[in-house]
Design a protein around this motif. Structure first.
Motif, PDB file in Angstrom:
ATOM      1  N   ALA A 132      12.060  29.340 131.107  1.00 25.11           N
ATOM      2  CA  ALA A 132      12.697  30.637 130.873  1.00 25.11           C
ATOM      3  C   ALA A 132      12.363  31.163 129.479  1.00 25.11           C
ATOM      4  O   ALA A 132      12.100  32.361 129.298  1.00 25.11           O
ATOM      5  CB  ALA A 132      14.207  30.506 131.046  1.00 25.11           C
ATOM      6  N   PHE A 133      12.371  30.283 128.487  1.00 23.58           N
ATOM      7  CA  PHE A 133      12.065  30.694 127.113  1.00 23.58           C
ATOM      8  C   PHE A 133      10.654  31.266 127.016  1.00 23.58           C
ATOM      9  O   PHE A 133      10.431  32.333 126.423  1.00 23.58           O
ATOM     10  CB  PHE A 133      12.218  29.504 126.169  1.00 23.58           C
ATOM     11  CG  PHE A 133      11.812  29.797 124.749  1.00 23.58           C
ATOM     12  CD1 PHE A 133      12.703  30.393 123.877  1.00 23.58           C
ATOM     13  CD2 PHE A 133      10.538  29.482 124.297  1.00 23.58           C
ATOM     14  CE1 PHE A 133      12.326  30.681 122.557  1.00 23.58           C
ATOM     15  CE2 PHE A 133      10.161  29.755 122.986  1.00 23.58           C
ATOM     16  CZ  PHE A 133      11.056  30.363 122.124  1.00 23.58           C
ATOM     17  N   LEU A 134       9.689  30.583 127.583  1.00 23.55           N
ATOM     18  CA  LEU A 134       8.308  31.047 127.507  1.00 23.55           C
ATOM     19  C   LEU A 134       8.116  32.375 128.230  1.00 23.55           C
ATOM     20  O   LEU A 134       7.257  33.178 127.858  1.00 23.55           O
ATOM     21  CB  LEU A 134       7.363  29.984 128.081  1.00 23.55           C
ATOM     22  CG  LEU A 134       7.244  28.691 127.282  1.00 23.55           C
ATOM     23  CD1 LEU A 134       6.406  27.673 128.044  1.00 23.55           C
ATOM     24  CD2 LEU A 134       6.664  28.945 125.907  1.00 23.55           C
ATOM     25  N   GLY A 135       8.929  32.627 129.241  1.00 25.55           N
ATOM     26  CA  GLY A 135       8.821  33.881 129.973  1.00 25.55           C
ATOM     27  C   GLY A 135       9.354  35.083 129.225  1.00 25.55           C
ATOM     28  O   GLY A 135       9.038  36.226 129.577  1.00 25.55           O
ATOM     29  N   ALA A 136      10.137  34.853 128.184  1.00 20.36           N
ATOM     30  CA  ALA A 136      10.691  35.958 127.397  1.00 20.36           C
ATOM     31  C   ALA A 136      10.209  35.957 125.963  1.00 20.36           C
ATOM     32  O   ALA A 136      10.097  37.015 125.338  1.00 20.36           O
ATOM     33  CB  ALA A 136      12.220  35.913 127.413  1.00 20.36           C
ATOM     34  N   HIS A 137       9.935  34.762 125.418  1.00 19.80           N
ATOM     35  CA  HIS A 137       9.633  34.616 123.997  1.00 19.80           C
ATOM     36  C   HIS A 137       8.262  33.985 123.750  1.00 19.80           C
ATOM     37  O   HIS A 137       7.944  33.622 122.626  1.00 19.80           O
ATOM     38  CB  HIS A 137      10.708  33.769 123.326  1.00 19.80           C
ATOM     39  CG  HIS A 137      12.100  34.273 123.541  1.00 19.80           C
ATOM     40  ND1 HIS A 137      12.609  35.368 122.882  1.00 19.80           N
ATOM     41  CD2 HIS A 137      13.090  33.852 124.374  1.00 19.80           C
ATOM     42  CE1 HIS A 137      13.858  35.591 123.283  1.00 19.80           C
ATOM     43  NE2 HIS A 137      14.165  34.684 124.189  1.00 19.80           N
ATOM     44  N   HIS A 186      27.015  31.599 122.714  1.00 15.30           N
ATOM     45  CA  HIS A 186      26.124  32.412 123.543  1.00 15.30           C
ATOM     46  C   HIS A 186      26.824  32.829 124.837  1.00 15.30           C
ATOM     47  O   HIS A 186      27.746  32.146 125.303  1.00 15.30           O
ATOM     48  CB  HIS A 186      24.866  31.628 123.927  1.00 15.30           C
ATOM     49  CG  HIS A 186      23.788  31.668 122.893  1.00 15.30           C
ATOM     50  ND1 HIS A 186      23.860  30.944 121.718  1.00 15.30           N
ATOM     51  CD2 HIS A 186      22.606  32.345 122.848  1.00 15.30           C
ATOM     52  CE1 HIS A 186      22.759  31.173 121.000  1.00 15.30           C
ATOM     53  NE2 HIS A 186      22.000  32.020 121.664  1.00 15.30           N
ATOM     54  N   LEU A 187      26.353  33.914 125.393  1.00 14.53           N
ATOM     55  CA  LEU A 187      26.668  34.294 126.768  1.00 14.53           C
ATOM     56  C   LEU A 187      25.504  33.835 127.636  1.00 14.53           C
ATOM     57  O   LEU A 187      24.346  34.168 127.353  1.00 14.53           O
ATOM     58  CB  LEU A 187      26.819  35.812 126.897  1.00 14.53           C
ATOM     59  CG  LEU A 187      27.792  36.500 125.957  1.00 14.53           C
ATOM     60  CD1 LEU A 187      27.759  38.017 126.183  1.00 14.53           C
ATOM     61  CD2 LEU A 187      29.205  35.970 126.149  1.00 14.53           C
ATOM     62  N   VAL A 242      24.291  40.292 133.343  1.00 18.85           N
ATOM     63  CA  VAL A 242      23.870  38.951 133.744  1.00 18.85           C
ATOM     64  C   VAL A 242      22.351  38.851 133.775  1.00 18.85           C
ATOM     65  O   VAL A 242      21.761  37.870 133.288  1.00 18.85           O
ATOM     66  CB  VAL A 242      24.467  38.576 135.112  1.00 18.85           C
ATOM     67  CG1 VAL A 242      23.970  37.210 135.567  1.00 18.85           C
ATOM     68  CG2 VAL A 242      25.986  38.584 135.046  1.00 18.85           C
ATOM     69  N   ALA A 243      21.679  39.867 134.318  1.00 16.77           N
ATOM     70  CA  ALA A 243      20.213  39.859 134.371  1.00 16.77           C
ATOM     71  C   ALA A 243      19.610  39.868 132.973  1.00 16.77           C
ATOM     72  O   ALA A 243      18.598  39.209 132.711  1.00 16.77           O
ATOM     73  CB  ALA A 243      19.718  41.061 135.171  1.00 16.77           C
ATOM     74  N   ILE A 244      20.228  40.605 132.071  1.00 15.26           N
ATOM     75  CA  ILE A 244      19.731  40.656 130.692  1.00 15.26           C
ATOM     76  C   ILE A 244      19.917  39.305 130.007  1.00 15.26           C
ATOM     77  O   ILE A 244      19.002  38.791 129.356  1.00 15.26           O
ATOM     78  CB  ILE A 244      20.433  41.792 129.926  1.00 15.26           C
ATOM     79  CG1 ILE A 244      19.990  43.145 130.484  1.00 15.26           C
ATOM     80  CG2 ILE A 244      20.144  41.711 128.428  1.00 15.26           C
ATOM     81  CD1 ILE A 244      20.835  44.319 130.040  1.00 15.26           C
ATOM     82  N   CYS A 290      17.400  34.331 127.875  1.00 14.41           N
ATOM     83  CA  CYS A 290      17.842  32.943 127.657  1.00 14.41           C
ATOM     84  C   CYS A 290      19.123  32.936 126.836  1.00 14.41           C
ATOM     85  O   CYS A 290      19.283  32.148 125.888  1.00 14.41           O
ATOM     86  CB  CYS A 290      16.774  32.119 126.967  1.00 14.41           C
ATOM     87  SG  CYS A 290      15.214  32.055 127.845  1.00 14.41           S
ATOM     88  N   GLY A 291      20.039  33.788 127.207  1.00 13.80           N
ATOM     89  CA  GLY A 291      21.326  33.868 126.537  1.00 13.80           C
ATOM     90  C   GLY A 291      21.362  34.987 125.513  1.00 13.80           C
ATOM     91  O   GLY A 291      20.342  35.417 124.993  1.00 13.80           O
TER      92      GLY A 291
END
Length: 364
Positions: free
Chosen positions: A213-218, A83-84, A29-31, A36-37
């Motif tokens: 969330a997207f900007l925080g990962a991508h 997606h998950l 779930v954390a991953i 973002c899915g």
């Protein structure tokens, strides 16, 4: 003030933020939350995408989260692909994507051989058919036809791509249920998820949450990059401007080798302090490290090898990553990764990563 950085540093930082370098994700779930899915068109690829990022991967963890704990939800979201997603974040994605209304366009209706009236009837009938129930696709189709009296929609409803099911998913009215005798089932998130439909968010609120969330990962990213990931470049420009505008005070401006982009300001120092990556990683097909970036990002995916990675029918190959860029592709054969390199990588690092991924493949 605009900070300056390089694509090598950005890609190294994304590997860290996405739990690739090192593999430090706490659980599935954390991953999924951080990424973002996790794209789940191919279940084995989704399982490996989680496992390669997991500090202690456990066989069956995704299935437990989906069908026992219901902390993950599986449905069609970004780019109309499966997606998950964390169940508690589903309301944000539903609010943002449900406002896009792609099924209302005449071109989409013509392409799938259905009318506006028929789509409206399916969107009305399917949630009622699913209410309090878990149905196979065949059962759902028969229930919808029985309600609408329109057998013409059978072909679109039974399409392997889920053409008429995707609007229901975007509207938050349909998600996957547990498999029954090897067959896919569907149900309503309102009945299935612990929090039901969850928060009632406006499209603006949902879009801002997804963008953050997207900007925080991508990130760092531009509106065009975000839109390509979210909806293949078809998100209304007014919506994109509104979402980025709402976040403006939280964002830092970054120039990446001449490309102006933005990043959550709280993450800027972490990005600028990130050392370049020297490691080798084997990532599965349809991995978010690839999907979250533009297809034409040359520092990640050189044009000359792009057809080896982004293949026909939307297939995204498993990749070898070295120094944050695609250095090759691979495929599993007899339980081990078989690698095709486009450029040299350190043999010792490649051998160690191949052994690690082979062990994961044997456990999944």
């Amino acid at each position: 003030m605009v900070a300056e950085t390089t694509w090598a540093q950005v890609l190294a930082w994304r590997l860290r933020r996405q739990f690739v370098e090192p593999a430090g994700g706490g659980d599935a779930v954390a991953i999924a939350r951080r990424l973002c899915g996790v794209q789940a068109q191919v279940a084995s690829s989704a399982a490996l995408a989680v496992a390669v990022r997991h500090a202690n991967p456990r066989p069956g963890e995704i299935e437990d989260a989906l069908w026992r704990d219901r902390t993950l939800v599986k449905t069609w979201t970004m780019r109309g692909t499966l997606h998950l997603l964390p169940a508690d974040e589903f309301p944000a994605y539903r609010a943002a994507l449900g406002s896009l209304g792609f099924w209302e366009k005449a071109s989409w209706q013509r392409g799938h051989g259905v009318s506006a009236r028929e789509i409206e009837a399916v969107v009305d009938a399917a949630p009622r058919a699913l209410s309090g129930r878990v149905l196979t696709r065949e059962e759902l189709v028969e229930a919808v036809i029985a309600t609408t009296g329109d057998a013409h929609v059978r072909e679109a409803l039974t399409s392997g791509w889920g053409a008429l099911l995707k609007p229901l998913s975007f509207l938050g009215e349909l998600c996957y249920g547990p498999p029954r005798d090897g067959r896919v089932t569907f149900t309503r998130p309102a009945d299935w998820l612990p929090g039901g439909r969850g928060e009632a968010l406006s499209p603006e609120e949902g879009g801002v949450r997804v963008l953050r969330a997207f900007l925080g990962a991508h990130g760092p990213a531009t509106p065009r990059m975000f839109d390509a990931w979210l909806f293949r470049g078809a998100t209304p420009k007014t919506a994109l401007r509104g979402w980025f505008g709402e976040l403006e005070r939280e964002l830092a401006r970054v120039e990446v080798e001449g490309v102006p982009a933005v990043l959550p300001a709280e993450l800027l120092d972490d990005l600028l302090a990130c050392p370049a990556s020297e490691d080798v990683h084997l990532l599965p097909g349809f991995d978010q490290f690839i999907l979250g970036a533009p297809r034409d990002l040359e520092p990640l995916l050189p044009k000359v090898v792009r057809p080896k990675v982004s293949r026909t029918a939307g297939w995204i190959s498993p990749v070898v990553i070295h120094q944050g860029r695609v250095a090759g592709v691979w495929e599993p054969k007899e339980g081990r990764p078989v690698v095709e390199l486009f450029e040299p990588v350190p043999e010792r690092l490649l051998a160690a990563e191949t052994d690690r991924v082979a062990a994961l493949l044997g456990r999944l």
